[in-house]
Design an enzyme around this catalytic site. Structure first.
Site, short mmCIF file in Angstrom:
data_model
loop_
_atom_site.label_atom_id
_atom_site.label_comp_id
_atom_site.label_asym_id
_atom_site.label_seq_id
_atom_site.Cartn_x
_atom_site.Cartn_y
_atom_site.Cartn_z
N TYR A 108 4.84 -79.62 -6.85
CA TYR A 108 5.45 -80.77 -6.16
C TYR A 108 6.43 -80.28 -5.09
O TYR A 108 6.84 -81.04 -4.22
CB TYR A 108 6.11 -81.71 -7.16
CG TYR A 108 7.59 -81.51 -7.44
CD1 TYR A 108 8.04 -80.52 -8.31
CD2 TYR A 108 8.56 -82.33 -6.85
CE1 TYR A 108 9.38 -80.35 -8.57
CE2 TYR A 108 9.91 -82.17 -7.12
CZ TYR A 108 10.32 -81.17 -7.98
OH TYR A 108 11.66 -81.00 -8.24
N ARG A 109 6.75 -78.98 -5.14
CA ARG A 109 7.80 -78.45 -4.29
C ARG A 109 7.76 -76.95 -4.49
O ARG A 109 7.42 -76.48 -5.57
CB ARG A 109 9.10 -79.02 -4.84
CG ARG A 109 10.38 -78.73 -4.17
CD ARG A 109 11.43 -79.50 -4.97
NE ARG A 109 12.77 -79.25 -4.47
CZ ARG A 109 13.87 -79.65 -5.08
NH1 ARG A 109 13.80 -80.31 -6.22
NH2 ARG A 109 15.05 -79.40 -4.56
N ASP B 173 20.39 -81.76 -11.91
CA ASP B 173 21.14 -81.00 -12.91
C ASP B 173 22.33 -80.27 -12.29
O ASP B 173 23.30 -79.99 -12.98
CB ASP B 173 20.22 -80.00 -13.62
CG ASP B 173 19.53 -80.67 -14.81
OD1 ASP B 173 20.10 -81.63 -15.35
OD2 ASP B 173 18.44 -80.23 -15.18
N HIS C 260 16.69 -66.77 -9.27
CA HIS C 260 15.57 -67.43 -9.92
C HIS C 260 14.63 -68.10 -8.93
O HIS C 260 15.00 -68.39 -7.79
CB HIS C 260 16.07 -68.47 -10.91
CG HIS C 260 16.74 -69.61 -10.23
ND1 HIS C 260 17.98 -69.51 -9.69
CD2 HIS C 260 16.31 -70.86 -9.98
CE1 HIS C 260 18.30 -70.65 -9.13
NE2 HIS C 260 17.31 -71.49 -9.28
N TYR D 298 14.26 -72.75 -4.53
CA TYR D 298 13.22 -73.27 -3.64
C TYR D 298 13.41 -72.78 -2.20
O TYR D 298 12.90 -73.39 -1.26
CB TYR D 298 13.18 -74.80 -3.66
CG TYR D 298 12.73 -75.39 -4.98
CD1 TYR D 298 11.44 -75.20 -5.44
CD2 TYR D 298 13.60 -76.15 -5.75
CE1 TYR D 298 11.02 -75.75 -6.65
CE2 TYR D 298 13.19 -76.71 -6.96
CZ TYR D 298 11.89 -76.50 -7.41
OH TYR D 298 11.48 -77.05 -8.60
C1 LIG Z 1 20.06 -74.38 -12.46
C2 LIG Z 1 19.44 -75.25 -11.43
C3 LIG Z 1 19.08 -76.55 -11.74
C4 LIG Z 1 18.51 -77.38 -10.77
N1 LIG Z 1 18.17 -78.64 -11.13
C5 LIG Z 1 17.58 -79.45 -10.23
C6 LIG Z 1 17.21 -80.79 -10.58
O1 LIG Z 1 17.46 -81.24 -11.70
N2 LIG Z 1 16.61 -81.56 -9.64
C7 LIG Z 1 16.37 -81.09 -8.37
O2 LIG Z 1 15.84 -81.85 -7.56
N3 LIG Z 1 16.71 -79.85 -8.02
C8 LIG Z 1 17.31 -79.01 -8.89
N4 LIG Z 1 17.68 -77.74 -8.51
C9 LIG Z 1 17.34 -77.25 -7.16
C10 LIG Z 1 18.48 -77.43 -6.10
O3 LIG Z 1 19.67 -76.82 -6.56
C11 LIG Z 1 18.80 -78.87 -5.78
O4 LIG Z 1 17.62 -79.59 -5.47
C12 LIG Z 1 19.77 -79.04 -4.61
O5 LIG Z 1 20.22 -80.37 -4.59
C13 LIG Z 1 19.15 -78.77 -3.26
O6 LIG Z 1 20.17 -78.31 -2.38
P1 LIG Z 1 20.47 -78.95 -0.97
O7 LIG Z 1 20.50 -80.41 -1.19
O8 LIG Z 1 21.71 -78.28 -0.45
O9 LIG Z 1 19.17 -78.55 -0.19
P2 LIG Z 1 18.99 -78.15 1.31
O10 LIG Z 1 18.68 -76.69 1.31
O11 LIG Z 1 20.08 -78.64 2.19
O12 LIG Z 1 17.72 -79.02 1.65
C14 LIG Z 1 16.46 -78.78 1.11
C15 LIG Z 1 15.44 -78.62 2.22
O13 LIG Z 1 15.26 -79.87 2.87
C16 LIG Z 1 15.21 -79.72 4.27
N5 LIG Z 1 16.32 -80.48 4.83
C17 LIG Z 1 17.60 -80.53 4.36
N6 LIG Z 1 18.34 -81.34 5.12
C18 LIG Z 1 17.52 -81.83 6.07
C19 LIG Z 1 17.71 -82.75 7.13
N7 LIG Z 1 18.87 -83.29 7.36
N8 LIG Z 1 16.65 -83.04 7.91
C20 LIG Z 1 15.45 -82.47 7.67
N9 LIG Z 1 15.22 -81.60 6.67
C21 LIG Z 1 16.24 -81.29 5.89
C22 LIG Z 1 15.32 -78.27 4.58
O14 LIG Z 1 14.04 -77.78 4.83
C23 LIG Z 1 15.88 -77.65 3.32
O15 LIG Z 1 15.33 -76.38 3.08
C24 LIG Z 1 18.28 -76.90 -9.45
C25 LIG Z 1 18.67 -75.59 -9.14
C26 LIG Z 1 19.22 -74.78 -10.11
C27 LIG Z 1 19.65 -73.41 -9.73
#
Ligand SMILES: Cc1cc2nc3c(=O)[nH]c(=O)nc-3n(C[C@H](O)[C@H](O)[C@H](O)COP(=O)(O)OP(=O)(O)OC[C@H]3O[C@@H](n4cnc5c(N)ncnc54)[C@H](O)[C@@H]3O)c2cc1C
Length: 461
Positions: A391-392, A67, A310, A7
């Site tokens: 949704y995203r 996941d 991906h 994403y």
């Molecule tokens: C194999 C695989 C499976 C996955 N399965 C899932 C799943 O089951 N469910 C799911 O939800 N996702 C899934 N994901 C997607 C992703 O890996 C996860 O959602 C992960 O938890 C997001 O990473 P992060 O929390 O570090 O995001 P970040 O990159 O830190 O945050 C996401 C976005 O939110 C905003 N943000 C972050 N922090 C802040 C803040 N403090 N204030 C304001 N804005 C902010 C930013 O714009 C950022 O781009 C999957 C990915 C893969 C590769």
């Protein structure tokens, strides 16, 4: 933490932006409240860290993890991510936020807006989601209106759990499976948001490359999937339902008998428990995720191709067999057109489902990257014509996806722009995030709806 894989990761939309790494130092679990079953975290707290901190307290509380457990609890919730216990809607299970606004001032939402006794935090900040007046938390999710520095979450009291899978023999069982899930979910019989996966996912989650089964041209043929799964413990199946039930032994057993008899209407369906499957089968990873234990096993399917990266295409579709068929046919047809294998994972709730299609591409191939982008763009447009919206999404597609939410001549976008201009008149925070551009950027060629936009000569991924 920047682990929003599929994403957009940590990339800003505008070149030259300063990326604020909140993951490195703001990584404290600020509070774990055993009585209230809740916690307060900073942005750098991963699911692994929160899990470990709770384990250290000895409290019988679960977290809810996606996941992959490596991401930020707060970041995932802000992007409205999902998990797989009964607390799987992460934003719905948050309670209270602290936010730095673009003018540098601090805001607390919910009961946190009311000071506690003698300057303490409000005692119900992690208990009741709303303050008096409009509920504002939502405008800080998938937005660029503020930086969330603290966020409260409800934790689930530990309980009994039983994961299981149900397999279905025919591709055409698809509509009926969805029709059976709907009433089970609406009546609260299903314990969590179950996943429905196609048999190709069984091959992919073994972590073996696609060349183990297929070396020929074009996308992975259906008969090769069949031959492949025949060699696996699940046998020759088409769809696999992964569910989990919660509670004491007696309630789990009565829920399972209702579920089994509902799915028995599909000839050839089979019910399996983790104990029926070998220790390296993927179901054991689902047992962990569905009982709040973070894991990384899901990454294994990225071994499918060399240099795999991906993109996720994730439309929201009504939980109806006919709608499921429409979106599945769009996705399958367009994947074939652009020559990609289809990896469907459906997270099915009582009224809507998130259809998550994982596009796995070779990131060293410019041709594959271009085809993956074109595939995404065409799926977004075709799905929108049916009324199905994402949704995203990855930041490359944010403008296009935001553009599909066009009811009332783009009323929602105009409303978001009004908020953006009021809260961030200089447009300093994440311009373009979720397709929301500050007034200084609008209409100047920044919007990316094709391959080219200002400051983004070739779309990067
Ligand atoms: C194999 C695989 C499976 C996955 N399965 C899932 C799943 O089951 N469910 C799911 O939800 N996702 C899934 N994901 C997607 C992703 O890996 C996860 O959602 C992960 O938890 C997001 O990473 P992060 O929390 O570090 O995001 P970040 O990159 O830190 O945050 C996401 C976005 O939110 C905003 N943000 C972050 N922090 C802040 C803040 N403090 N204030 C304001 N804005 C902010 C930013 O714009 C950022 O781009 C999957 C990915 C893969 C590769």
């Amino acid at each position: 933490m920047g682990r929003n894989l599929g994403y957009g990761g940590a990339s800003p939309r505008v070149p030259g932006s300063v990326v604020i790494d909140l993951g490195r130092k703001m990584n404290k679990v600020l509070n774990i409240d055993g009585e209230n079953a809740s916690c307060m975290v900073e942005p750098g707290v991963s699911y692994f860290k929160l899990y470990e901190e709770i384990q250290k307290t000895g409290l019988k509380l679960w977290i809810d993890t996606p996941d992959l457990g490596g991401g930020s609890v707060l970041g995932n919730a802000i992007d409205r991510g999902v998990g797989y216990t009964p607390y799987g809607d992460h934003f719905a299970n948050h309670c209270g936020m602290e936010i730095v606004l673009p003018d540098g001032s601090l805001l607390r939402t919910g009961m946190g807006a009311l000071p506690g006794k003698d300057g303490a935090d409000n005692p119900t900040w992690e208990s009741f989601q709303h303050a008096y007046g409009p509920a504002v938390d939502g405008i800080f999710s998938q937005s660029n209106f503020g930086i969330v520095t603290k966020m409260g979450f409800w934790l689930m009291p530990e309980t009994g759990h039983q994961s299981y899978m149900i397999t279905f023999p025919r591709d055409n069982d698809f509509e009926q499976i969805v029709e059976i899930i709907r009433p089970l979910a609406q009546r609260g019989i299903l314990g969590n948001i179950p996943q429905l996966r196609h048999a190709i996912q069984e091959l992919a989650v073994t972590g073996k490359p696609r060349t183990t089964w297929y070396n020929g041209p074009g996308h992975f043929p259906r008969d090769v999937i069949r031959e492949g799964v025949k060699q696996l413990p699940v046998g020759d199946v088409s769809w696999i339902f992964y569910g989990t039930q919660y509670g004491d032994t007696a309630s789990i057993s009565s829920q399972l008998s209702l579920i089994k008899s509902a799915f028995a209407a599909i000839p050839g369906s089979k019910f399996l428990l983790p104990s029926d499957l070998p220790p390296d089968h993927y179901i054991h990873s689902r047992v962990q995720v569905c009982s709040g234990v973070p894991v990384l096993r899901e990454l294994d399917w990225l071994n499918w191709k060399p240099n795999a990266a991906h993109l996720f295409f994730s439309p929201i579709v009504p939980t109806r067999g006919s709608s499921a068929r429409v979106i599945h046919d769009i996705i399958t047809r367009l994947h074939a057109k652009y020559d990609f294998d289809v990896f469907p994972t459906l997270c099915v709730a009582g009224r809507e489902m998130h259809y998550i299609a994982n596009i796995v591409y070779d990131r060293s191939s410019e041709d594959e990257k271009r085809r993956a982008r074109e595939l995404m763009r065409e799926m977004i447009d075709e799905a929108a014509r049916e009324g199905f919206g994402e949704y995203r999404t990855h930041l490359l597609f944010a403008d296009q996806v935001a553009g599909t939410y066009s009811w009332g001549g783009g009323a929602l976008r105009r409303f978001n722009e009004t908020l953006k201009d009021a809260l961030d008149p200089n447009g300093i925070l994440a311009p373009g995030r979720s397709g929301i551009w500050p007034k200084g950027y609008r209409g100047k060629g920044w919007e990316l709806v094709g391959e080219k936009a200002k400051g983004c000569v070739t779309a990067r991924m």
